[in-house]
Design a protein around this motif. Structure first.
Motif, short mmCIF file in Angstrom:
data_model
loop_
_atom_site.label_atom_id
_atom_site.label_comp_id
_atom_site.label_asym_id
_atom_site.label_seq_id
_atom_site.Cartn_x
_atom_site.Cartn_y
_atom_site.Cartn_z
N GLU A 4 31.52 29.04 27.60
CA GLU A 4 32.82 29.46 26.69
C GLU A 4 33.18 30.69 26.86
O GLU A 4 34.51 31.03 26.85
CB GLU A 4 32.10 29.44 25.24
N LEU A 5 32.13 31.82 27.34
CA LEU A 5 32.79 33.05 27.55
C LEU A 5 33.51 33.14 29.08
O LEU A 5 34.39 34.14 29.30
CB LEU A 5 31.18 34.04 27.66
N ALA A 6 32.92 32.28 29.78
CA ALA A 6 34.01 32.21 31.29
C ALA A 6 35.07 31.61 31.16
O ALA A 6 36.02 31.82 31.95
CB ALA A 6 32.94 31.52 32.14
N CYS A 7 35.01 30.71 30.15
CA CYS A 7 36.58 29.78 30.16
C CYS A 7 37.94 30.80 30.18
O CYS A 7 38.92 30.39 30.91
CB CYS A 7 36.48 28.97 28.89
N PRO A 8 37.92 31.74 29.47
CA PRO A 8 39.02 32.70 29.33
C PRO A 8 39.68 33.17 31.00
O PRO A 8 40.50 33.36 31.24
CB PRO A 8 39.00 33.91 28.58
N HIS A 9 38.40 33.38 31.68
CA HIS A 9 38.88 33.65 33.18
C HIS A 9 38.88 32.56 34.01
O HIS A 9 39.13 32.58 35.13
CB HIS A 9 37.50 34.50 33.62
N LEU A 10 38.92 31.32 33.48
CA LEU A 10 39.14 30.28 34.29
C LEU A 10 40.36 29.35 34.16
O LEU A 10 40.44 28.03 34.41
CB LEU A 10 37.86 28.90 34.09
N GLN A 11 41.27 29.85 33.73
CA GLN A 11 42.57 29.46 33.25
C GLN A 11 43.72 29.52 34.49
O GLN A 11 44.91 29.52 34.05
CB GLN A 11 43.21 29.83 31.97
N VAL A 12 43.45 29.49 35.55
CA VAL A 12 44.26 29.68 36.60
C VAL A 12 43.82 28.87 37.92
O VAL A 12 42.60 28.58 38.00
CB VAL A 12 44.36 31.09 37.31
N MET A 13 44.83 28.16 38.50
CA MET A 13 44.52 27.30 39.76
C MET A 13 43.51 26.42 39.36
O MET A 13 42.67 25.90 40.28
CB MET A 13 44.29 28.24 40.80
#
Length: 200
Positions: free
Chosen positions: A14-23
């Motif tokens: 959940e904490l990683a998700c904001p950093h996974l919204q590309v490509m």
């Protein structure tokens, strides 16, 4: 996938998700974690290391402009640029893991795996092999195999299945990973034939 994650692992995701919204990184990460879980049933890796490393390994792409990352994030892309995303991912990983009070000894190994998950040709450990292999196995998954050849200039690989077949022999450290890759590739080919079969 979430049913298979521990509460701590779900929090990290959940904490990683904001950093996974590309490509398509969120999809890629889910697939990589799925394959890590599969490999952990076959080999004796450390889940405390492997799953967080898989969740966090590509978070750094979010800090690189997408028009730049699309040109470098291809199989065997630009080494120096790829190294930048690894270093940023390692920094993000350390911050997230410290935020959830993860054990320092685990953090050190996770960061060391992430900081060379693409650029380092040799694996540091069995845990590293699992993460590296799961990262590549995501290319064989039903949903993600439609996406990854489009990186770079937007063109699709001339022969995706030939590329994946070559990958089976050249991308993996573990024999278990090769077995999974062959099974997944066989599924993808059968699905393709079924979709393109002439109507009787």
């Amino acid at each position: 996938m979430f049913l298979q994650l521990t509460e701590k692992e779900r929090t990290i995701f959940e904490l990683a998700c904001p950093h996974l919204q590309v490509m398509s990184n969120e999809l890629h990460t889910k697939e990589a974690v799925h394959f890590c879980l599969q490999l952990l049933q076959a080999v004796d890796g450390d889940r405390h290391i492997v799953i967080p490393a898989a969740i966090l390994h590509d978070t750094g792409w979010a800090k690189i402009p997408e028009k730049v990352s699309k040109k470098i994030r291809v199989p065997d892309g630009e080494p120096e640029a790829i190294k930048v995303h690894e270093e940023i991912s390692a920094l993000i990983a350390e911050l997230i893991l410290r935020d959830v009070n993860y054990k320092s000894a685990y953090i050190d190994e996770i960061v060391s795996i992430i900081i060379g998950h693409d650029s380092r040709k040799k694996a540091l450990s069995l845990n590293d092999k699992i993460v590296k292999d799961a990262d590549k196995l995501s290319r064989f998954s039903k949903d993600f195999s439609k996406i990854w050849p489009k990186w770079g200039d937007g063109s699709v690989a001339e022969n995706l299945y030939a590329e994946l077949a070559n990958g089976v022999e050249n991308w993996f450290f573990l024999s278990e990973s090769k077995k999974i890759a062959r099974i997944e590739l066989d599924h993808r080919i059968k699905e393709h034939h079924a979709q393109n079969a002439p109507i009787a």
